[in-house]
Design a protein around this motif. Sequence first.
Motif, PDB file in Angstrom:
ATOM      1  N   ILE A  22       0.846  -1.193   0.000  1.00  0.00           N
ATOM      2  CA  ILE A  22       0.000   0.000   0.000  1.00  0.00           C
ATOM      3  C   ILE A  22       0.876   1.235   0.000  1.00  0.00           C
ATOM      4  O   ILE A  22       2.075   1.165   0.270  1.00  0.00           O
ATOM      5  N   LYS A  23       0.251   2.352  -0.302  1.00  0.00           N
ATOM      6  CA  LYS A  23       0.966   3.624  -0.235  1.00  0.00           C
ATOM      7  C   LYS A  23       1.466   3.820   1.202  1.00  0.00           C
ATOM      8  O   LYS A  23       0.820   3.401   2.149  1.00  0.00           O
ATOM      9  N   GLY A  24       2.596   4.483   1.364  1.00  0.00           N
ATOM     10  CA  GLY A  24       3.223   4.614   2.675  1.00  0.00           C
ATOM     11  C   GLY A  24       2.821   5.824   3.490  1.00  0.00           C
ATOM     12  O   GLY A  24       3.267   5.973   4.627  1.00  0.00           O
ATOM     13  N   ASP A  25       1.950   6.685   2.958  1.00  0.00           N
ATOM     14  CA  ASP A  25       1.547   7.873   3.718  1.00  0.00           C
ATOM     15  C   ASP A  25       0.629   7.494   4.881  1.00  0.00           C
ATOM     16  O   ASP A  25       0.035   6.411   4.903  1.00  0.00           O
ATOM     17  N   LEU A  26       0.541   8.387   5.856  1.00  0.00           N
ATOM     18  CA  LEU A  26      -0.227   8.126   7.065  1.00  0.00           C
ATOM     19  C   LEU A  26      -1.685   7.804   6.753  1.00  0.00           C
ATOM     20  O   LEU A  26      -2.263   6.866   7.309  1.00  0.00           O
ATOM     21  N   ARG A  27      -2.304   8.576   5.876  1.00  0.00           N
ATOM     22  CA  ARG A  27      -3.715   8.353   5.537  1.00  0.00           C
ATOM     23  C   ARG A  27      -3.925   6.922   5.023  1.00  0.00           C
ATOM     24  O   ARG A  27      -4.811   6.208   5.488  1.00  0.00           O
ATOM     25  N   SER A  28      -3.091   6.492   4.093  1.00  0.00           N
ATOM     26  CA  SER A  28      -3.245   5.152   3.526  1.00  0.00           C
ATOM     27  C   SER A  28      -3.009   4.079   4.571  1.00  0.00           C
ATOM     28  O   SER A  28      -3.721   3.063   4.610  1.00  0.00           O
TER      29      SER A  28
END
Length: 186
Positions: A22-28
């Motif tokens: 998955i994407k590594g940003d906090l939201r994801s």
Amino acid sequence: MKLVQAIQRATEIAETLHGRRIKGDLRSRLCAACFAVSQQHHNSLLILLAHTPPLQATAFALLRPLTESAMRGLWLSHVASDEQVQKYIQSGTKLDMASMMTAVGKAVGLDAHHAIYKHWHSLSAYTHTGEHQVQRWLLTDSIEPCYSASELSELLKLSCGIAELSLQGVLTISSIRQTGSPVVTT
């Protein structure tokens, strides 16, 4: 939907999600965590129904947290501002579930309020040993669970639908494949 079919589909969902980047940003990452919790609730619900004897009361009680975790993941993914994402990680959200479902519905074109929230009182009653839960134990002279086939069918149908929403949520945030991205495990 029959229990065996629901278990097979849950296995397929788990296989689809296992090891997915998955994407590594906090939201994801927050969304993925919510969807993973939702998937665990769904699998637990199925295990409870497959148990001998079936543990139906607890399976019904899991439907609300299953729904809540999926809705929170969708809200974080499609509605929450960056500031709300930051606040969520620290102290959760103060939004009530009706507002959250309405906002998610507007964002994704789903009438979640009509489809799900209209049943919220019942979901809460099953979770918190309210009238819907207790009434199922008083239908005979004995104190025993008496859930109808149609009630169990609705439980499977709704829980599988929520599991599918969670699957789609993870697929949405896993479109980027990067080395070092967080991995979803089920």
